[in-house]
Design a protein around this motif. Structure first.
Motif, PDB file in Angstrom:
ATOM      1  N   LEU A  18     -71.966  31.447  28.851  1.00 15.09           N
ATOM      2  CA  LEU A  18     -71.044  31.617  29.978  1.00 15.09           C
ATOM      3  C   LEU A  18     -71.550  30.721  31.100  1.00 15.09           C
TER       4      LEU A  18
ATOM      5  N   LEU B  52     -62.321  38.591  25.731  1.00 12.06           N
ATOM      6  CA  LEU B  52     -62.427  38.796  27.181  1.00 12.06           C
ATOM      7  C   LEU B  52     -61.198  39.523  27.714  1.00 12.06           C
TER       8      LEU B  52
ATOM      9  N   GLN C 183     -70.156  35.383  20.721  1.00  9.95           N
ATOM     10  CA  GLN C 183     -69.350  34.356  20.049  1.00  9.95           C
ATOM     11  C   GLN C 183     -70.138  33.053  19.868  1.00  9.95           C
TER      12      GLN C 183
ATOM     13  N   GLU D 287     -70.416  38.306  29.964  1.00 10.76           N
ATOM     14  CA  GLU D 287     -71.441  37.467  29.330  1.00 10.76           C
ATOM     15  C   GLU D 287     -71.836  37.937  27.927  1.00 10.76           C
TER      16      GLU D 287
ATOM     17  N   VAL E  93     -66.921  28.199  29.304  1.00 11.78           N
ATOM     18  CA  VAL E  93     -67.898  28.461  28.250  1.00 11.78           C
ATOM     19  C   VAL E  93     -68.308  27.138  27.605  1.00 11.78           C
TER      20      VAL E  93
ATOM     21  N   VAL F  73     -62.792  33.882  21.941  1.00 17.14           N
ATOM     22  CA  VAL F  73     -63.464  34.457  23.108  1.00 17.14           C
ATOM     23  C   VAL F  73     -62.436  34.883  24.155  1.00 17.14           C
ATOM     24  N   SER F  74     -61.342  34.160  24.259  1.00 17.39           N
ATOM     25  CA  SER F  74     -60.287  34.515  25.203  1.00 17.39           C
ATOM     26  C   SER F  74     -59.691  35.880  24.858  1.00 17.39           C
TER      27      SER F  74
ATOM     28  N   VAL G  60     -59.546  30.400  29.902  1.00 16.38           N
ATOM     29  CA  VAL G  60     -60.853  30.159  29.297  1.00 16.38           C
ATOM     30  C   VAL G  60     -60.881  28.713  28.838  1.00 16.38           C
TER      31      VAL G  60
ATOM     32  N   VAL H 259     -69.205  36.719  25.481  1.00 12.68           N
ATOM     33  CA  VAL H 259     -69.264  35.265  25.291  1.00 12.68           C
ATOM     34  C   VAL H 259     -70.451  34.916  24.400  1.00 12.68           C
TER      35      VAL H 259
END
Length: 169
Positions: A24, A60, A20, A14, A42, A56-57, A79, A17
């Motif tokens: 989440l 993560l 960015q 979280e 997201v 974000v991918s 994602v 995410v």
């Protein structure tokens, strides 16, 4: 997915995410044959574009690689954003659905399809479409009156910016 694993993944992912500029919305781990798939959903008030999702991918994936949050087995990270017919479960979801058509399952039974006009802390203002030539009517629903709400796909809806003044009146 166990609650413990879900909570652990949420705590881990979280902040990345959020950094960015996204929320989440959902985490799910599914088994597909011998492989596992980690699905992360997201969103934001303005939506998420492909560049944001790619960024974000990567974040993560790097974080998951440096921890043992997914264990030793292989998994695939997916994602994405909520689907077109998203379920509304949070106050922010209702805010994001203003001007959208939504199907409501009411707590006391029954169903209602209406357009969300506005949202406040207690509930939502709706426009219920008229039937058989009747005019649309206004209605208010408190959040406690809603058992379930899902956005509906509209194929022929005109955006307000495309309407003439006469059509809006």
């Amino acid at each position: 997915m166990s609650t413990t694993q879900s909570e652990r993944l949420r705590e881990l992912l979280e902040p990345l995410v959020t950094s960015q500029g996204l929320d989440l919305e959902e985490i799910a781990v599914d088994s597909v044959g011998r492989k596992r798939v980690l699905r992360v959903v997201v969103d934001s008030d303005t939506g998420a574009d492909l560049d944001q999702i790619a960024d974000v991918s990567r974040e993560l994936s790097a974080k998951l690689d440096e921890t043992d949050a997914m264990g030793n087995g292989e998994y695939t990270l997916e994602v994405g954003t909520p689907g077109a017919e998203r379920l509304l479960t949070e106050h922010r979801h209702y805010l994001r659905a203003v001007d959208r058509l939504v199907r409501f399952q009411l707590a006391e039974g029954g169903e209602l399809v209406a357009r969300i006009l506005d949202v406040d802390d207690e509930g939502i203002g709706l426009e219920v479409p008229g039937v058989k030539g009747r005019k649309a009517t206004a209605r208010r629903l408190g959040f406690a009156e809603i058992d379930r709400a899902r956005v509906q796909v509209e194929f022929n809806r005109k955006d307000k910016k495309d309407m003439t003044e006469e059509e809006e009146a």
